[in-house]
Design a protein around this motif. Structure first.
Motif: not given
Length: 454
Positions: A79-80, A72-73, A98-99, A95, A75-77, A102
């Motif tokens: 997306c950011a 999660g960390a 990535a979801g 997004i 993939l959040v990076l 995940f």
């Protein structure tokens, strides 16, 4: 299974990225870069979080939360980062991809972990062990193992038999260390656990020195407050802290890859060489009386006795099937006409592909030595103290020693030492890519070395 799960999750991520890639490609390349980077980010996350590094000492499902946090960390990076390169209409595709990645990757991890736990509880990944030291630590280990059932404990050995009971929690105390070294069940033991207190350093060091000659991994149960092993590999055995003092931890992923490559390459080589196998069998039958194939007892993985297949290249000698009477020499009168050709080209080894398919051998590994093999009237295992360490991997049809000039009989102690040095170098460096290199180099090395009697 761990390696398969990791790559399955990455493949699922690639599919997720591919599903949303067409929308991203309607914009400049920079907008599609986050989708292209998604599989690599997923693989890095799975590697760094050890999502598929399961161990018999822990529940595999304990890796699920670290996997979710690590994946999660990253993939959040990702997306950011996409917000800085992708236009607003396209960032939603990143997004969503990535979801989906995940969710699918975590689902694969959970299913793989559950399957691993289910198989472990049914004994598939159980190790067969013996314990050295009839101590309270041994009793505690046996009690913990009764709950986890991760080990098959065959028995306990201790030099201080006068102080030892006849059994510990139902596990028999079999004998002394010398009895262990000569025990007929020793080849079926995966690991030796030393349960002597690490505070008794002199006794522990003496035990390790005596056990080091064996091919099995040797592990010391730890008293963490007394242990000062700053360079040992920590592990857990039945939820007890331990350290490898001889032999490396098992790499399950590497073992799976090696077995799959043996099956794939073994079947392919049998198909390709089948006409040659038939022609050689016919030539041997016409050349001299006796069977086409010769089957000899040799040392395999963990020093187990296996029967290795070869094309017969000498006059028939039934006694040689059980132990080596004498190694071949130049112009050996026992070698037949066809035998001289197939030995010089190593074609006599081709039937060992059946040993590979049975799982007794690998295509690449140290060559298996016959029982009773000697050099200068000394058995080879007595010439090099670390000789048994070459049996920590399956023997092979070809190996690192063979492509580096150490091929054929070894008549002197110096030749034995060089052969074992190369074998141990392979054991320490073993990898899929090294195996592939050795396979590619085998043919030119052997064909360029026609003078070796084998």
């Amino acid at each position: 299974m761990p390696a398969a799960g990791r790559w399955s999750a990455t493949a699922a991520t690639i599919l997720c990225a591919a599903a949303f890639l067409p929308a991203g490609l309607n914009t400049p390349l920079a907008a599609a870069l986050p989708l292209l980077a998604l599989p690599f980010a997923t693989l890095i996350a799975l590697q760094t979080s050890n999502a598929f590094e399961f161990s018999v000492g822990n529940r595999a499902t304990d890796r699920t939360l670290p996997a979710a946090l690590g994946l999660g960390a990253i993939l959040v990076l990702l997306c950011a980062a996409s917000l800085t390169v992708a236009p607003v209409p396209q960032e939603k595709h990143v997004i969503r991809a990535a979801g989906a990645a995940f969710t699918l990757s975590l689902l694969i991890q959970m299913v793989t972990a559950a399957a691993y736990d289910w198989l472990r509880r049914r004994g598939l990944f159980n190790e067969t062990v013996v314990i050295v030291g009839a101590t309270d630590k041994a009793r505690s280990l046996i009690a913990r193992n009764a709950a986890s059932r991760e080990l098959d404990i065959l028995g306990v050995f201790d030099d201080r038999l006068s102080r030892a009971p006849s059994d510990i929690a139902g596990v028999p105390v079999i004998g002394r260390i010398d009895d262990l070294l000569s025990w007929d069940q020793l080849p079926h033991v995966d690991r030796i656990i030393v349960s002597v207190s690490s505070e008794a350093r002199v006794r522990v060091r003496s035990l390790i020195d005596r056990l080091r000659i064996l091919p099995q991994k040797v592990v010391l149960l730890l008293d963490l407050e007394a242990f000062g092993g700053d360079q040992q590999t920590l592990a857990q055995i039945a939820r007890s802290p331990a350290a490898y003092v001889c032999g490396a931890p098992e790499n399950i992923g590497r073992a799976i890859i090696k077995r799959l490559s043996d099956l794939v390459f073994g079947v392919a080589m049998l198909v390709v060489f089948s006409p040659i196998l038939l022609l050689l069998a016919l030539a041997i039958r016409l050349d001299s009386p006796g069977p086409v194939l010769f089957r000899q007892r040799r040392h395999g993985f963990n020093n187990r006795i296996i029967r290795v297949w070869k094309f017969r290249s000498m006059r028939e000698d039934r006694s040689a099937e059980h132990a080596m009477t004498s190694q071949a020499i130049e112009d050996d009168p026992r070698i037949t006409r066809v035998g001289r050709f197939i030995r010089s080209t190593s074609l006599d080894e081709l039937p060992q592909l059946f040993n590979v398919l049975k799982g007794e051998m690998s295509i690449v590994g140290p060559r298996p030595h016959a029982l009773g093999m000697t050099a200068e009237q000394t058995e080879v295992y007595a010439i090099v103290g670390d000789y048994a360490h070459r049996h920590r991997v399956k023997p092979g049809i070809t190996g690192w020693a063979q492509i580096n000039g150490s091929r054929g009989p070894v008549h002197t102690k110096e030749e034995v030492r060089e052969r074992i040095r190369l074998d141990l170098e392979y054991v320490n460096r073993s990898s899929f890519w090294l195996d592939l290199y050795i396979m590619l180099m085998t043919a030119p090395c052997l064909l360029g070395d026609r003078q070796q009697a084998r």
